[in-house]
Structures are given as C-alpha cells and as structure tokens.
Design an enzyme around this catalytic site. Structure first.
Site, PDB file in Angstrom:
ATOM      1  CB  CYS A  30      -0.926   0.019   1.211  1.00 43.37           C
ATOM      2  SG  CYS A  30      -2.039  -1.385   1.255  1.00 43.37           S
ATOM      3  NE  ARG A  80      -2.839  -4.575  -2.945  1.00 41.80           N
ATOM      4  CZ  ARG A  80      -2.289  -3.957  -1.899  1.00 41.80           C
ATOM      5  NH1 ARG A  80      -2.378  -2.655  -1.789  1.00 41.80           N
ATOM      6  NH2 ARG A  80      -1.645  -4.644  -0.984  1.00 41.80           N
TER       7      ARG A  80
END
Lengths: 216, 72
Positions: A52, A129
């Site tokens: 991330c 995601r």
C-alpha cells in the site's frame, strides 16, 4: 439482503455511483462534492503496509497529471482517520513523498460495502485493491479489482483516464493498448447501407466495414 | 472539524476562504480558482462555514457574515 450479500454486492458500470458521506483526512466529504470533475475512488487493505505504501507513493506521483485532467483522487481503507494521518506523515518523513489527496476512514465499512470492496475470500476485515472511476455527472465508468498481494499499475490508471475522457469527448472507442495520439476506433455502422458507405469513406482506415480506425 | 479547531480557531485554509470573500461574493468555483484549492475541498469547507454562520448562501454565491469578518 443478508449481511454477506451486502458485503459482496457490486456497483454497476453506467449507473450512478453509490452516494456517500465520509470522514476523511481532509474533513467530511460527500460524493456530490466531486461533481463537475472526474473522481478516482480507490481502496487499499491497510495503512502501514508495504504494498500500500508503494501504491500511495505511485498515486502521489501521478497526482499532478491527474489534476491536469480534472481528476480528483480519494483513497479509502478500514482504518481510523488518526491511523491515516500517522501513516501519511510517516510516508512523508521516511520516503520523502507528501500525500496530497484525502483518504476515507471507513471504520464502519459503510462505503466499502456500497462499492463491493470487501471480498471475504481475500479478507473480511480489509478492502481489496479497488479503483472506481466516476465521471463529472456521478456515473460509474470503470471498476478495477486487484488482490491483496499485488499492487496496481499507475501507468494503466492514467492511460484509462485518457481513454475514458477521449471516448466521452469525441464519441469514439479506443483499441487495446491505446495511448493519446494513436488512432481510435470508429463505431461500427448499424445498417447494411452504412456498412457499404463506411468502406468508401475518406479519411478513415478500414480493414473491413466493422473495423475502421481514424486519427483524432 | 477541519475548518475550525477544538479551540474555536479557524484553520489556515478556512481563513483563506473567508478572506477571498471580503470584497465580493463568489460561487464555489470562483472561490476554488481564487484560492487555488480543489473544488471538492471548497464545497466541504463551505458547508462547515455556513453551518458555523461565517458564510451565507445567496443564490449560487457565498457572502461572508459579520461573524465571519471577525475571523479574518
């Protein structure tokens, strides 16, 4: 609708994007605050995680290009606003990258559930995601879903924004791997007469009546 | 609140927004251009400042109130 169905329901392309009022690192934001501009709403699994972090750096790097295209960025994860603030400060301190866009603190998973960001087969407590592109009228135009393990490609996100905006403005389609400057697809004719006319049309390049390209 | 902190002080960006309205009323888009802040953030700030009675909506434009002027 059962709790599990709510967690796995997906929004649909071409329909109004699910509305929300959310707490973010830039204060309370509503979907309607983004009208008249394009919006990329994206989720990440968790703050202070390496994949991330690389993605946030990537999004920060393309932020100026997105601004030029009238596109706003809005992140989301199931973390508190304090966690988000601590993380973006950490990214700036350790990686030297300032995160310029807001991040939704979706602790009650309200936005995540509306956008089908939670995939129990991957995790029931983290968002996968996702990338949602919402147009200036609030219509959902694109959805991308990536698993927890693999980071997204920022180049593709910029490319598809260019493609979506070109299709919107010029009423054309774009072929595989299209980039600005490449030829675009002329929508296929819908009648036999139009098909016969198409192959004789000047200024376009046709392989056959249904497969024609042109410069913009 | 992002515009007003827990001590009741205005944030820097909220003060800039109010100052942009001292001389004339503006639309949210005009405010965005004048202070160089994205329109979505201007809309969010305006909501808070109207709620705090520092701005009022007049048609499509926003005007600073006397209370708002005291913060600039």
């Amino acid at each position: 609708m059962s709790e599990e169905e709510k967690m796995t329901s997906l929004p649909l392309l071409g329909e109004p994007a699910p509305d929300f009022i959310a707490t973010t690192t830039h204060g309370e934001l509503r979907l309607s605050d983004f009208r008249d501009m394009w919006l990329i709403l994206f989720s990440h699994p968790a703050d202070f995680t390496p994949v991330c972090t690389t993605e946030f750096i990537g999004f920060a790097e393309i932020y100026p290009e997105l601004e030029k295209r009238n596109v706003a960025l809005l992140g989301l994860s199931i973390d508190s606003v304090f966690s988000h603030i601590a993380w973006v400060r950490n990214v700036e301190e350790k990686m030297g990258v300032k995160i310029p866009f807001p991040i939704i603190a979706d602790l009650n998973m309200e936005v995540a559930k509306k956008y089908g960001m939670i995939h129990p087969g991957q995790s029931s407590t983290e968002t996968v995601r996702t990338v949602f592109v919402i147009d200036p009228k609030g219509i959902l135009r694109l959805m991308l879903y990536y698993p927890l393990e693999n980071g997204r490609n920022m180049d593709e996100i910029l490319r598809i924004i260019d493609a979506l905006q070109t299709s919107e403005e010029k009423h054309v389609a774009t072929p595989a791997n299209w980039r600005p400057g490449d030829k675009v697809i002329v929508p296929p004719p819908k009648t036999q007469e139009a098909a016969e006319a198409r192959v004789k049309e000047a200024g376009i390049e046709c392989k056959d009546w249904y497969f024609c390209k042109k410069d913009l | 609140m992002p515009c007003i902190d827990e001590s009741g002080n205005l944030t820097e960006s909220a003060t800039a927004l109010l100052k942009a309205l001292i001389d004339n009323s503006l639309t949210s888009k005009e405010i965005s251009s004048k202070i160089g802040v994205p329109i979505f953030k201007v809309r969010s700030s305006i909501r808070e400042l109207v709620e705090a009675e520092l701005l009022v909506e007049v048609g499509e434009k926003y005007e600073i109130t006397d209370k708002g002027l005291s913060f600039t």
